[in-house]
Motif scaffolding. Structure first.
Motif, PDB file in Angstrom:
ATOM      1  N   VAL A 317      38.656  46.994  41.446  1.00  9.34           N
ATOM      2  CA  VAL A 317      39.489  48.113  41.000  1.00  9.34           C
ATOM      3  C   VAL A 317      40.921  47.602  40.864  1.00  9.34           C
ATOM      4  O   VAL A 317      41.614  47.422  41.861  1.00  9.34           O
ATOM      5  CB  VAL A 317      39.441  49.291  41.992  1.00  9.34           C
ATOM      6  N   PRO A 318      41.358  47.329  39.624  1.00  8.01           N
ATOM      7  CA  PRO A 318      42.716  46.812  39.465  1.00  8.01           C
ATOM      8  C   PRO A 318      43.744  47.871  39.857  1.00  8.01           C
ATOM      9  O   PRO A 318      43.567  49.047  39.563  1.00  8.01           O
ATOM     10  CB  PRO A 318      42.812  46.481  37.967  1.00  8.01           C
ATOM     11  N   GLN A 319      44.808  47.416  40.516  1.00  9.05           N
ATOM     12  CA  GLN A 319      45.794  48.371  41.036  1.00  9.05           C
ATOM     13  C   GLN A 319      46.905  48.680  40.040  1.00  9.05           C
ATOM     14  O   GLN A 319      47.683  49.599  40.243  1.00  9.05           O
ATOM     15  CB  GLN A 319      46.407  47.799  42.312  1.00  9.05           C
ATOM     16  N   GLY A 320      47.007  47.871  38.986  1.00  2.00           N
ATOM     17  CA  GLY A 320      48.096  48.101  38.037  1.00  2.00           C
ATOM     18  C   GLY A 320      47.819  47.463  36.691  1.00  2.00           C
ATOM     19  O   GLY A 320      46.707  47.010  36.432  1.00  2.00           O
ATOM     20  N   ALA A 321      48.837  47.444  35.839  1.00  2.26           N
ATOM     21  CA  ALA A 321      48.773  46.944  34.443  1.00  2.26           C
ATOM     22  C   ALA A 321      47.701  47.730  33.671  1.00  2.26           C
ATOM     23  O   ALA A 321      47.345  48.844  34.067  1.00  2.26           O
ATOM     24  CB  ALA A 321      48.544  45.437  34.395  1.00  2.26           C
ATOM     25  N   PHE A 322      47.174  47.152  32.578  1.00  2.11           N
ATOM     26  CA  PHE A 322      46.102  47.883  31.864  1.00  2.11           C
ATOM     27  C   PHE A 322      44.976  46.957  31.446  1.00  2.11           C
ATOM     28  O   PHE A 322      44.542  46.969  30.312  1.00  2.11           O
ATOM     29  CB  PHE A 322      46.633  48.715  30.695  1.00  2.11           C
ATOM     30  N   TYR A 323      44.554  46.149  32.429  1.00  2.00           N
ATOM     31  CA  TYR A 323      43.474  45.197  32.158  1.00  2.00           C
ATOM     32  C   TYR A 323      42.382  45.309  33.208  1.00  2.00           C
ATOM     33  O   TYR A 323      42.668  45.556  34.387  1.00  2.00           O
ATOM     34  CB  TYR A 323      44.012  43.761  32.186  1.00  2.00           C
ATOM     35  N   LEU A 324      41.139  45.094  32.739  1.00  3.62           N
ATOM     36  CA  LEU A 324      40.022  44.908  33.656  1.00  3.62           C
ATOM     37  C   LEU A 324      39.578  43.462  33.462  1.00  3.62           C
ATOM     38  O   LEU A 324      39.547  42.966  32.334  1.00  3.62           O
ATOM     39  CB  LEU A 324      38.896  45.886  33.303  1.00  3.62           C
ATOM     40  N   PHE A 325      39.252  42.788  34.573  1.00  2.87           N
ATOM     41  CA  PHE A 325      38.942  41.357  34.501  1.00  2.87           C
ATOM     42  C   PHE A 325      37.598  41.104  35.190  1.00  2.87           C
ATOM     43  O   PHE A 325      37.546  40.547  36.290  1.00  2.87           O
ATOM     44  CB  PHE A 325      40.077  40.579  35.162  1.00  2.87           C
ATOM     45  N   PRO A 326      36.505  41.524  34.541  1.00  4.98           N
ATOM     46  CA  PRO A 326      35.199  41.403  35.189  1.00  4.98           C
ATOM     47  C   PRO A 326      34.676  39.977  35.187  1.00  4.98           C
ATOM     48  O   PRO A 326      35.010  39.187  34.304  1.00  4.98           O
ATOM     49  CB  PRO A 326      34.285  42.277  34.320  1.00  4.98           C
ATOM     50  N   LYS A 327      33.835  39.700  36.180  1.00  5.68           N
ATOM     51  CA  LYS A 327      33.160  38.408  36.245  1.00  5.68           C
ATOM     52  C   LYS A 327      31.881  38.525  35.410  1.00  5.68           C
ATOM     53  O   LYS A 327      31.117  39.476  35.581  1.00  5.68           O
ATOM     54  CB  LYS A 327      32.822  38.096  37.698  1.00  5.68           C
ATOM     55  N   CYS A 328      31.684  37.563  34.504  1.00  6.53           N
ATOM     56  CA  CYS A 328      30.522  37.647  33.611  1.00  6.53           C
ATOM     57  C   CYS A 328      29.625  36.430  33.741  1.00  6.53           C
ATOM     58  O   CYS A 328      28.704  36.235  32.957  1.00  6.53           O
ATOM     59  CB  CYS A 328      30.980  37.832  32.159  1.00  6.53           C
ATOM     60  N   SER A 329      29.880  35.594  34.775  1.00  3.25           N
ATOM     61  CA  SER A 329      29.178  34.301  34.838  1.00  3.25           C
ATOM     62  C   SER A 329      27.681  34.443  35.108  1.00  3.25           C
ATOM     63  O   SER A 329      26.935  33.490  34.918  1.00  3.25           O
ATOM     64  CB  SER A 329      29.832  33.396  35.887  1.00  3.25           C
TER      65      SER A 329
END
Ligand code: PMP
Ligand code: GLU
Length: 394
Positions: A317-329
């Motif tokens: 759950v990102p706390q700020g900005a406007f990006y999600l950075f999921p792990k896809c490996s």
């Protein structure tokens, strides 16, 4: 014939801008792409700011400005730093530039000598290592992972510092992870930094106002750190003004003077009209900032929920900005949508070409197991993008 300088040959193009261009290309071919690649607010610049720019045209603010920016704008930036960050600066410690991007690059080029090490926690914003390389510096990355919300620890920092370390580039709230360092965490990192005289910090706070957990903390507010830090901020994200190109550094006088000298030989002062608009942004009614923040927070909740429902993607759950950075490996080594996926570039290309969703591969951010989605777009676009991704990954 290609006789580009070695300096340029060592530089790679911005992956975020490249992916955005690719998405625009597909759109121009009539393909219905949902663009979650580039990070910029989808809102229009608020009217009162646009009015200030129109007035500036009529009042003939059309000549060169002083290289580091208009005096009243620098004063307004000092007032902003006092009001929002409890930081005291004099106007001659401010240099206004063509966006936060130039502000950061000015500082890197002004500080880094060939061979100097520049510590950049990974995942990082794509341009930091490239700027360090441009200056002849050596990027040194500190890896982080989703399990610890992509944040470095003081002991990791201590380990990364060597006698060659000149600079540390921090970004909080972070692009691409949305992570935020608390005041306490910044204090702990500062005790390491303060024990190494001569190590400087660029603190990129461009996402300051896109914070969903509480008050923004600046490392420059830690006692002893202001003398070592260039705080970077601007109007691009908070006021939906990416195209106006106004950012700044607030720094020790010697550093500001260096950046101003560089800028004077390189680009001169930033756009006169944009500076008048930015003055209104910082001095005018601030309610638009909160309105947009709330919209981004709602979208964050939406994308976290939808992405969390897709098996194989690991999401925090990102706390700020406007990006999600999921792990896809978990998809690496598999065939998805008829494509063999070996890395995050394959994954992002598959999402673009099969699902028609533009994202950015984690490789460019120094995090090859992940990919970035910008949720600075409508709820409908987010819902549709995640529906397409879920479908292709099923
Ligand atoms: N820093 C970070 C972390 C960013 O995401 C961006 C946006 N591209 C910038 C700096 C540059 O901002 P600006 O548009 O003001 O140059
Ligand atoms: N900050 C945005 C992003 O990371 C803008 C693109 C850029 O300047 O690289 O997508």
């Amino acid at each position: 014939m290609n006789t580009l300088s070695n300096r340029l040959l060592s530089l790679s193009p911005s992956a975020t801008l490249a992916m955005s261009a690719k998405s625009a290309e597909l759109k121009a071919q009539g393909i219905d792409v949902v663009n979650m690649s580039v990070g910029e607010p989808d809102f229009d610049t608020p009217d009162y700011i646009k009015q200030a720019a129109k007035k500036a045209v009529d009042e003939n603010w059309t000549r060169y400005s002083p290289v580091p920016g208009y005096a009243d704008l620098k004063k307004a930036i000092c007032a902003k730093l006092r009001r929002e960050n409890a930081l005291e600066y004099e106007p001659d410690q401010i240099v206004v530039s063509n966006g936060a991007k130039q502000a950061i690059c000015n500082a890197v080029l002004s500080l880094v000598n060939p061979g100097d090490e520049v510590i950049i926690p990974a995942p990082y914003w794509v341009s930091y290592p490239q700027m360090a390389i441009l200056a002849g510096g050596v990027p040194v990355h500190i890896p982080t992972a989703i399990e610890n919300d992509f944040k470095i620890t003081p002991s990791q920092l201590e380990e990364a510092i060597t006698p060659k370390t000149k600079l540390i580039i921090l970004c909080s709230p972070s692009n691409p992870t949305g992570s935020i360092y608390s005041a306490k965490e910044l204090e702990d990192l500062s005790s390491v930094i303060l024990s190494h005289p001569g190590v400087l910090v660029i603190s990129d706070e461009i996402y300051e106002h896109l914070n969903y957990v509480g008050a923004h903390a600046s490392i420059a507010a830690v006692p002893g750190m202001q003398e070592r830090t260039a705080v970077v901020n601007g109007v691009s994200k908070a006021y939906a003004m990416t195209g106006w190109r106004i950012g700044f550094i607030a720094a020790p006088k010697w550093m500001a003077k260096g950046c101003s000298t560089l800028q004077g030989q390189y680009t001169s002062g930033p756009s006169s009209l944009s500076q008048r608009a930015a003055l209104e942004a910082w001095e005018g009614d601030q309610s638009c900032v909160e309105t947009m923040r709330l919209a981004f927070q709602r979208r964050r909740d939406l994308i976290v929920r939808l992405a969390g429902e897709i098996p194989g993607l690991e999401v925090n759950v990102p706390q700020g900005a406007f990006y999600l950075f999921p792990k896809c490996s978990s998809y690496f080594g598999k065939t998805v949508g008829g494509r063999r996926i070996e890395n995050s570039t394959d994954f992002a290309m598959m999402l673009l070409e099969v699902a028609h969703v533009a994202t950015v591969a984690g490789d460019a951010f120094g995090a090859p197991e992940y990919f970035r989605m910008s949720y600075a777009t409508s709820d409908e676009n987010i819902t549709e993008a995640l529906r397409r991704i879920a479908e292709v990954l099923r």
